[in-house]
Design a protein around this motif. Structure first.
Motif, short mmCIF file in Angstrom:
data_model
loop_
_atom_site.label_atom_id
_atom_site.label_comp_id
_atom_site.label_asym_id
_atom_site.label_seq_id
_atom_site.Cartn_x
_atom_site.Cartn_y
_atom_site.Cartn_z
N LEU A 129 0.85 -1.19 0.00
CA LEU A 129 0.00 0.00 0.00
C LEU A 129 0.88 1.23 0.00
CD1 LEU A 129 -2.36 -1.12 2.91
CD2 LEU A 129 -2.96 -1.07 0.48
N SER A 130 0.32 2.37 -0.42
CA SER A 130 1.16 3.58 -0.44
C SER A 130 1.51 4.03 0.97
CB SER A 130 0.49 4.69 -1.25
OG SER A 130 -0.79 4.95 -0.76
N ASP A 131 0.64 3.81 1.97
CA ASP A 131 0.99 4.17 3.35
C ASP A 131 2.17 3.33 3.86
OD1 ASP A 131 -0.90 6.14 3.45
OD2 ASP A 131 -2.05 5.30 5.13
N VAL A 132 2.22 2.08 3.45
CA VAL A 132 3.35 1.22 3.86
C VAL A 132 4.63 1.74 3.20
CG1 VAL A 132 4.34 -1.11 3.68
CG2 VAL A 132 1.93 -0.81 4.34
N ASP A 133 4.53 2.17 1.93
CA ASP A 133 5.71 2.73 1.25
C ASP A 133 6.23 3.95 2.01
OD1 ASP A 133 5.38 0.85 -0.70
OD2 ASP A 133 4.40 2.20 -2.12
#
Ligand code: EPZ
Length: 419
Positions: free
Chosen positions: A47-51
């Motif tokens: 996910l982009s939040d994990v990135d």
């Protein structure tokens, strides 16, 4: 690629595998700052939040790489940095999770006031109150917070506001307290499964936390933590979203890797409305019905109805005959999506922190704008049942919290594509 096109009217049918929980993964990844050695974390969603958290960790000397089996391997290489880059912190509220670990391990932490989904005021006073109670000196200037403490000391801390407990505040204070001298008691701790999960992870690294899952956490400080291996629980909000999608489209969907224990409030609500739900240890089957009853709910901290499913349930209620009411007790302004549902023909009236929804026969497809993560999900659900074509603009928000949503929905029979 920032627009989703949905041709509504297809019932969802088949099996979907729920991904790992974003809100468990983010603080767990941040907590690796506390340890020496390497941690291997399985089932972390892409996910982009994990990135964003991975980039923040890299800037703080924690090397993170994704293995071919999807596990993230985190290794602390350097411990001198203590300032999280503002341009990354501003992208995501959960960046605040590095505050506790940096302070406890590196004696100093500097971070900009975090950004994130636009869902109303999101203060961090309780995080700072907790850190001060442990002995940190807090300085706020130029929109940055700087915390320092040569040594943290255990204390008894009440963490609560008029909106209830704080999830990331509890996580942050717990992460700071694991390396403090002596005993810390967190009263009115958040008991969301994701907080429980973080406590279990910290204990695997060598922390001594008891009362896990309850309103009182007791933490006996230890001298150091080591790397460990852990599998992230499944995402209850993603599961809840698919359950609503199945019910709303009058479909039949089997959810794998979904724990009904964590989903009781949504299961009870959907059953009350008339949905047939089969619960097994890690599997849920949702059978949609032609006729549903309206319902009234309010969002409250776990185990109450989650604020993160409020928008999706409201979306479903727009097509249920009768008047339903949804009251938001955690983020009273979390209704930005309502004006978009109105464009689709929904009949919704907002009064303060409540929306009254008069169910209509069908929504109609049109162009709508996503304002935040869960608002995006609510609009996708509306698009699935709307007559004609729905275009959802600014859909990048969805990539913050739903792994491969378009692929998963297509697999279940939805006509949904990026443009
Ligand atoms: C977590 O945010 C989640 N984020 C949110 O999920 C979720 O909506 C929220 O908990 C509530 O369940 C993550 O876990 C990464 P809070 P958090 O502190 O911890 C007030 C999503 O869609 N408050 O529990 O930041 C606050 O304003 C996201 O996945 C203070 O007053 O939320 C709110 O009214 C969005 N002072 C209430 O407490 C503080 O210092 C609960 O917020 C902190 C919070």
């Amino acid at each position: 690629m920032d627009t989703l096109l949905i041709k509504g009217g297809k019932s969802l049918r088949g099996t979907v595998k729920i991904s790992g929980a974003k809100n468990a993964a983010l603080p767990i990844l941040a907590s690796t700052i506390l340890s020496r050695g390497t941690s291997i974390i399985h089932n972390v969603p892409q996910l982009s939040d994990v990135d964003v958290i991975v980039q923040i960790l890299s800037s703080l000397g924690v090397a993170v790489h994704r293995r071919s089996d999807q596990a993230l391997v985190c290794c602390v290489n350097e411990e001198t940095s203590y300032a999280a880059p503002s341009e990354l912190v501003k992208k995501m509220r959960a960046s605040i999770c590095v505050l506790g670990p940096l302070l406890a391990k590196r004696k100093k932490a500097r971070i900009a006031f975090p950004g994130g989904c636009v869902i109303g005021d999101r203060p961090i006073d309780l995080h700072l109150k907790g850190m001060e109670a442990l002995g940190a000196h807090v300085q706020v200037e130029n929109n940055h917070i700087e915390l320092t403490a040569q040594k943290l000391n255990g204390n008894s801390i009440y963490l609560g506001s008029s909106f209830g407990s704080t999830v990331l505040g509890t996580a942050n204070v717990m992460m700071a307290a694991v390396l403090a001298r002596g005993k810390t008691t967190i009263k009115n701790a958040a008991c969301e499964p994701e907080v429980e999960e973080l406590a279990k992870f910290l204990n695997k690294m060598g922390a001594q936390i008891s009362g896990i899952g309850s309103r009182t956490l007791i933490i006996e400080g230890v001298d150091e933590l080591r790397g460990t291996e852990h599998r992230i629980i499944s995402d209850r909000i993603e599961a809840g979203t698919f359950m609503i999608a199945a019910a709303m489209t009058r479909g039949s969907v089997e959810l794998l890797n979904a724990n009904p224990l964590y989903l009781q409030s949504i299961i009870t609500t959907l059953k009350k409305m008339g949905t047939v739900i089969v619960e097994e240890s890690n599997r849920i089957v949702v059978e949609g019905k032609d006729n549903y009853l309206p319902v009234s709910i309010e969002t409250t901290p776990y185990p109450g109805f989650p604020t993160d499913l409020q928008a999706q349930l409201t979306s479903m209620l727009t097509i249920i005959p009768g008047v339903s009411c949804v009251t938001e007790k955690i983020y009273p302004h979390r209704f930005a999506y309502v004006k978009e549902l109105l464009k689709m023909g929904a009949c919704i009236e907002q009064k303060k922190a409540s929306v009254y929804i008069e169910g209509i026969k069908t929504l109609k497809g049109t162009t709508v704008f996503a304002s935040d993560l869960r608002a995006s999900a609510a609009l996708v659900l509306a698009g699935l049942v709307a007559v004609g074509e729905t275009q959802i603009k600014q859909i990048h928000h969805i990539q913050r919290g739903y792994e491969n949503l378009q692929v998963k929905l297509s697999y279940l029979g939805a006509d949904i594509n990026y443009k």
